[in-house]
Design a protein around this motif. Structure first.
Motif, PDB file in Angstrom:
ATOM      1  N   HIS A   6       0.832  -1.217   0.000  1.00  0.00           N
ATOM      2  CA  HIS A   6       0.000   0.000   0.000  1.00  0.00           C
ATOM      3  C   HIS A   6       0.863   1.262   0.000  1.00  0.00           C
ATOM      4  CE1 HIS A   6       0.588  -0.422   4.393  1.00  0.00           C
ATOM      5  NE2 HIS A   6       0.450   0.880   4.421  1.00  0.00           N
ATOM      6  N   GLU A   7       2.048   1.203   0.585  1.00  0.00           N
ATOM      7  CA  GLU A   7       2.960   2.358   0.571  1.00  0.00           C
ATOM      8  C   GLU A   7       3.544   2.546  -0.829  1.00  0.00           C
ATOM      9  OE1 GLU A   7       5.142   5.686   1.818  1.00  0.00           O
ATOM     10  OE2 GLU A   7       3.431   4.677   2.737  1.00  0.00           O
ATOM     11  N   ILE A   8       3.832   1.456  -1.512  1.00  0.00           N
ATOM     12  CA  ILE A   8       4.309   1.546  -2.895  1.00  0.00           C
ATOM     13  C   ILE A   8       3.252   2.234  -3.749  1.00  0.00           C
ATOM     14  CG2 ILE A   8       4.926   0.207  -4.949  1.00  0.00           C
ATOM     15  CD1 ILE A   8       6.078  -1.910  -2.975  1.00  0.00           C
ATOM     16  N   GLU A   9       2.013   1.773  -3.625  1.00  0.00           N
ATOM     17  CA  GLU A   9       0.917   2.370  -4.395  1.00  0.00           C
ATOM     18  C   GLU A   9       0.740   3.850  -4.057  1.00  0.00           C
ATOM     19  OE1 GLU A   9      -3.738   1.552  -5.582  1.00  0.00           O
ATOM     20  OE2 GLU A   9      -2.799   0.304  -4.059  1.00  0.00           O
ATOM     21  N   LYS A  10       0.796   4.177  -2.785  1.00  0.00           N
ATOM     22  CA  LYS A  10       0.645   5.568  -2.338  1.00  0.00           C
ATOM     23  C   LYS A  10       1.719   6.469  -2.961  1.00  0.00           C
ATOM     24  CE  LYS A  10       1.266   8.094   1.941  1.00  0.00           C
ATOM     25  NZ  LYS A  10       1.450   7.959   3.380  1.00  0.00           N
ATOM     26  N   ARG A  11       2.947   6.003  -2.984  1.00  0.00           N
ATOM     27  CA  ARG A  11       4.036   6.820  -3.532  1.00  0.00           C
ATOM     28  C   ARG A  11       3.924   6.986  -5.043  1.00  0.00           C
ATOM     29  NH1 ARG A  11       9.622   6.302  -0.310  1.00  0.00           N
ATOM     30  NH2 ARG A  11       8.790   6.052   1.777  1.00  0.00           N
ATOM     31  N   ILE A  12       3.543   5.912  -5.723  1.00  0.00           N
ATOM     32  CA  ILE A  12       3.369   6.028  -7.170  1.00  0.00           C
ATOM     33  C   ILE A  12       2.238   6.998  -7.488  1.00  0.00           C
ATOM     34  CG2 ILE A  12       2.736   4.803  -9.293  1.00  0.00           C
ATOM     35  CD1 ILE A  12       4.191   2.321  -8.077  1.00  0.00           C
ATOM     36  N   LEU A  13       1.142   6.909  -6.750  1.00  0.00           N
ATOM     37  CA  LEU A  13       0.011   7.819  -6.978  1.00  0.00           C
ATOM     38  C   LEU A  13       0.365   9.273  -6.659  1.00  0.00           C
ATOM     39  CD1 LEU A  13      -3.010   5.706  -5.727  1.00  0.00           C
ATOM     40  CD2 LEU A  13      -2.566   6.493  -8.066  1.00  0.00           C
ATOM     41  N   ALA A  14       1.245   9.491  -5.705  1.00  0.00           N
ATOM     42  CA  ALA A  14       1.682  10.857  -5.399  1.00  0.00           C
ATOM     43  C   ALA A  14       2.444  11.449  -6.580  1.00  0.00           C
ATOM     44  CB  ALA A  14       2.545  10.873  -4.142  1.00  0.00           C
ATOM     45  N   ALA A  15       3.209  10.613  -7.284  1.00  0.00           N
ATOM     46  CA  ALA A  15       3.988  11.071  -8.431  1.00  0.00           C
ATOM     47  C   ALA A  15       3.166  11.096  -9.713  1.00  0.00           C
ATOM     48  CB  ALA A  15       5.214  10.173  -8.621  1.00  0.00           C
ATOM     49  N   LEU A  16       2.246  10.148  -9.836  1.00  0.00           N
ATOM     50  CA  LEU A  16       1.433   9.992 -11.047  1.00  0.00           C
ATOM     51  C   LEU A  16      -0.028   9.815 -10.628  1.00  0.00           C
ATOM     52  CD1 LEU A  16       3.835   7.367 -12.632  1.00  0.00           C
ATOM     53  CD2 LEU A  16       3.563   9.730 -13.421  1.00  0.00           C
ATOM     54  N   PRO A  17      -0.723  10.917 -10.328  1.00  0.00           N
ATOM     55  CA  PRO A  17      -2.071  10.825  -9.742  1.00  0.00           C
ATOM     56  C   PRO A  17      -3.100  10.057 -10.568  1.00  0.00           C
ATOM     57  CG  PRO A  17      -1.213  13.048  -9.530  1.00  0.00           C
ATOM     58  CD  PRO A  17      -0.253  12.289 -10.403  1.00  0.00           C
ATOM     59  N   ASP A  18      -2.920   9.997 -11.891  1.00  0.00           N
ATOM     60  CA  ASP A  18      -3.900   9.298 -12.730  1.00  0.00           C
ATOM     61  C   ASP A  18      -3.586   7.818 -12.904  1.00  0.00           C
ATOM     62  OD1 ASP A  18      -1.613   9.608 -14.407  1.00  0.00           O
ATOM     63  OD2 ASP A  18      -2.901   9.444 -16.174  1.00  0.00           O
ATOM     64  N   ALA A  19      -2.531   7.342 -12.285  1.00  0.00           N
ATOM     65  CA  ALA A  19      -2.036   5.982 -12.530  1.00  0.00           C
ATOM     66  C   ALA A  19      -3.029   4.904 -12.108  1.00  0.00           C
ATOM     67  CB  ALA A  19      -0.710   5.769 -11.811  1.00  0.00           C
ATOM     68  N   LYS A  20      -3.086   3.875 -12.924  1.00  0.00           N
ATOM     69  CA  LYS A  20      -3.762   2.625 -12.584  1.00  0.00           C
ATOM     70  C   LYS A  20      -2.623   1.669 -12.228  1.00  0.00           C
ATOM     71  CE  LYS A  20      -7.688   4.265 -13.905  1.00  0.00           C
ATOM     72  NZ  LYS A  20      -8.133   5.279 -12.997  1.00  0.00           N
ATOM     73  N   ILE A  21      -2.692   1.077 -11.035  1.00  0.00           N
ATOM     74  CA  ILE A  21      -1.561   0.317 -10.500  1.00  0.00           C
ATOM     75  C   ILE A  21      -2.003  -1.066 -10.061  1.00  0.00           C
ATOM     76  CG2 ILE A  21       0.239   0.294  -8.721  1.00  0.00           C
ATOM     77  CD1 ILE A  21      -0.343   3.392  -8.494  1.00  0.00           C
TER      78      ILE A  21
END
Length: 77
Positions: A6-21
């Motif tokens: 969940h922390e990995i997902e949170k950090r990716i979304l902070a950098a790329l808000p539209d990302a589907k992960i």
């Protein structure tokens, strides 16, 4: 200490808000992950540039707190 999915997902979304992960724990040890990341921000970027964009979300934690993250990236179809 390992980084939780969940922390990995949170950090990716902070950098790329539209990302589907999609994140997968490869070894069941919370230390080796694979992620598929789809973002419009990747459009027109090389695969290396896309991976650099995701890796930048982790700063100095990449390779330390986050031991291994195999990436698949692309722009939306």
């Amino acid at each position: 200490m390992a980084m939780a999915a969940h922390e990995i997902e949170k950090r990716i979304l902070a950098a790329l808000p539209d990302a589907k992960i999609e994140i997968r724990d490869l070894a069941g040890d919370g230390d080796h992950y694979a992620a598929t990341v789809i973002s419009e921000a990747f459009r027109g970027k090389t695969r290396v540039q896309q991976h650099q964009m995701v890796n930048a979300a982790f700063g100095s934690d990449m390779g330390t707190v986050l031991h291994s993250l195999a990436l698949q990236t692309k722009a939306p179809d």
